[in-house]
Write an enzyme that holds these catalytic residues in place. Structure first.
Site, short mmCIF file in Angstrom:
data_model
loop_
_atom_site.label_atom_id
_atom_site.label_comp_id
_atom_site.label_asym_id
_atom_site.label_seq_id
_atom_site.Cartn_x
_atom_site.Cartn_y
_atom_site.Cartn_z
N CYS A 1 -7.34 -0.46 -6.11
CA CYS A 1 -8.37 -1.05 -4.93
C CYS A 1 -8.13 -0.48 -3.68
O CYS A 1 -8.75 0.05 -2.71
CB CYS A 1 -8.53 -2.48 -5.20
SG CYS A 1 -9.93 -3.17 -4.05
N CYS A 2 -6.71 -0.73 -3.46
CA CYS A 2 -6.07 -0.25 -1.91
C CYS A 2 -6.34 1.21 -1.56
O CYS A 2 -6.90 1.60 -0.44
CB CYS A 2 -4.88 -0.71 -1.68
SG CYS A 2 -4.45 -2.43 -1.83
N CYS B 1 -7.18 -8.35 2.97
CA CYS B 1 -8.46 -8.72 2.32
C CYS B 1 -8.41 -9.90 1.85
O CYS B 1 -7.53 -10.38 1.28
CB CYS B 1 -8.73 -7.63 1.18
SG CYS B 1 -8.98 -5.88 1.59
N CYS C 1 -7.02 -11.16 -1.81
CA CYS C 1 -5.52 -10.95 -1.98
C CYS C 1 -5.02 -11.51 -1.04
O CYS C 1 -3.60 -11.02 -0.71
CB CYS C 1 -5.36 -9.45 -2.22
SG CYS C 1 -6.24 -8.39 -3.63
N CYS D 1 -0.12 -2.05 0.59
CA CYS D 1 -1.11 -1.46 0.30
C CYS D 1 -1.30 -0.28 -0.23
O CYS D 1 -1.86 0.34 -0.92
CB CYS D 1 -2.14 -1.77 1.59
SG CYS D 1 -2.14 -0.91 3.00
#
Length: 241
Positions: free
Chosen positions: A126-127, A207, A210, A233
Site C-alpha cells: 500500500c505504501c 494515513c 495506519c 513507509c
C-alpha cells in the site's frame, strides 16, 4: 577555501561529496543547512512534507529562505481530513507558493488496490503504490531533496546524518539533531499552529487507517502501523528515490 566549497569539489559519484558536506554541516543550525542546500541546487531541489505534527518547523524555516521552494505533499487518498486542512492553513500562513500535491497513479491504484483495502492486507504494498512510487516520480526532475526526519523520533532514526546520499540524489535532514522540546519551543516562540490532531495524542500522523494515538513513554512514531513489523513507509529506505 571553506569546507562547503571543498565538499562540492570532491565528487563521489553524486553531485557532491555528501560525506564531506555532512561533516561540514553537522554542527550547523537547521536554517543554515536549508540555506546552503537551496544554494547548492538552484532550481533542482524540493522539500517533502507530510504536513504532520512537526512539519510547520521545517516549512517555516524554508519560507524564511524561499517561499517559492517546491514543497511536495503526498496525498495518499487515506489521509485525515485534518491533515488536508492543515496543509491549506500552513500554505496560506507561510506564503508558500509551490506546494505540489502528489496523488497516486490512478491506473496503478485500479490494478493493485481497487477496493482501497490494501493497507490492511499488505501495508508495504500500500505504501509503495500510494507513497513510494508517487514520490519517485515527483522527485525525478530534482538532484536533491529536503525532509524533516529527526533522530529522536525512533530508534530506527537515531543515527541519521544531516546530509546523505539517496541513490542519485542528495538528501538533506536539517532537523536531524533537534529534540521534541526544541521543536515545541520553536513553534511556540513564533506562535505557529500545531496540527489539530496533536492535542488528541497523535504525535506522528500518516494515513488514517495506519495511525493511532501514542501512549506516554512511547516513541513518537509508535502509533504508526501499530502491531505490525513495520516502522517506515519506504520513502527513506533504499536507493533510487
Amino acid at each position: 577555501m571553506n569546507a562547503v566549497t571543498t565538499a562540492v569539489e570532491r565528487p563521489l559519484g553524486l553531485p557532491l561529496d555528501v560525506f564531506a558536506l555532512d561533516a561540514a554541516l553537522r554542527r550547523s543550525e537547521p536554517e543554515k543547512i536549508i540555506e546552503i542546500a537551496l544554494a547548492l541546487f538552484p532550481g533542482r531541489i524540493a522539500a517533502v512534507s507530510s504536513f504532520g505534527t512537526e512539519s510547520v518547523v521545517l516549512l517555516h524555516m524554508i519560507a524564511q529562505v524561499s517561499k517559492a521552494a517546491p514543497i511536495l505533499f503526498l496525498d495518499t487518498g487515506h489521509l485525515f481530513p485534518e491533515t488536508l486542512a492543515y496543509r491549506d492553513q500552513l500554505t496560506d500562513l507561510l506564503g508558500l507558493t509551490q506546494v505540489l500535491t502528489i496523488p497516486p497513479d490512478p491506473e496503478a491504484l485500479a490494478a493493485r488496490d481497487p477496493e482501497a483495502g490494501l493497507w490492511s492486507e499488505d501495508p508495504d504494498a500500500c505504501c509503495a503504490v500510494r507513497k513510494v512510487e508517487p514520490l519517485a516520480r515527483a522527485l525525478a526532475p530534482y538532484g536533491a531533496w529536503i525532509n524533516g526526519r529527526k533522530r529522536y523520533q525512533a530508534q530506527t532514526r537515531s543515527t541519521i546524518p544531516v546530509v546523505e546520499g539517496d541513490g542519485a540524489r542528495v538528501k538533506f535532514n536539517p532537523l536531524a539533531t533537534l529534540g521534541r522540546e526544541d521543536l515545541i519551543a520553536y513553534m511556540d516562540s513564533r506562535n505557529l499552529p500545531h496540527h489539530p490532531l496533536e492535542k488528541h495524542g497523535f504525535l506522528s500522523i500518516g494515513c488514517m487507517p495506519c495511525t493511532s494515538r501514542v501512549k506516554p513513554g512511547e516513541d513518537p512514531r509508535a502509533g504508526r502501523w501499530r502491531g505490525r513489523a513495520k516502522t517506515e513507509c519506504g520513502i527513506h529506505l533504499g536507493e533510487g528515490i
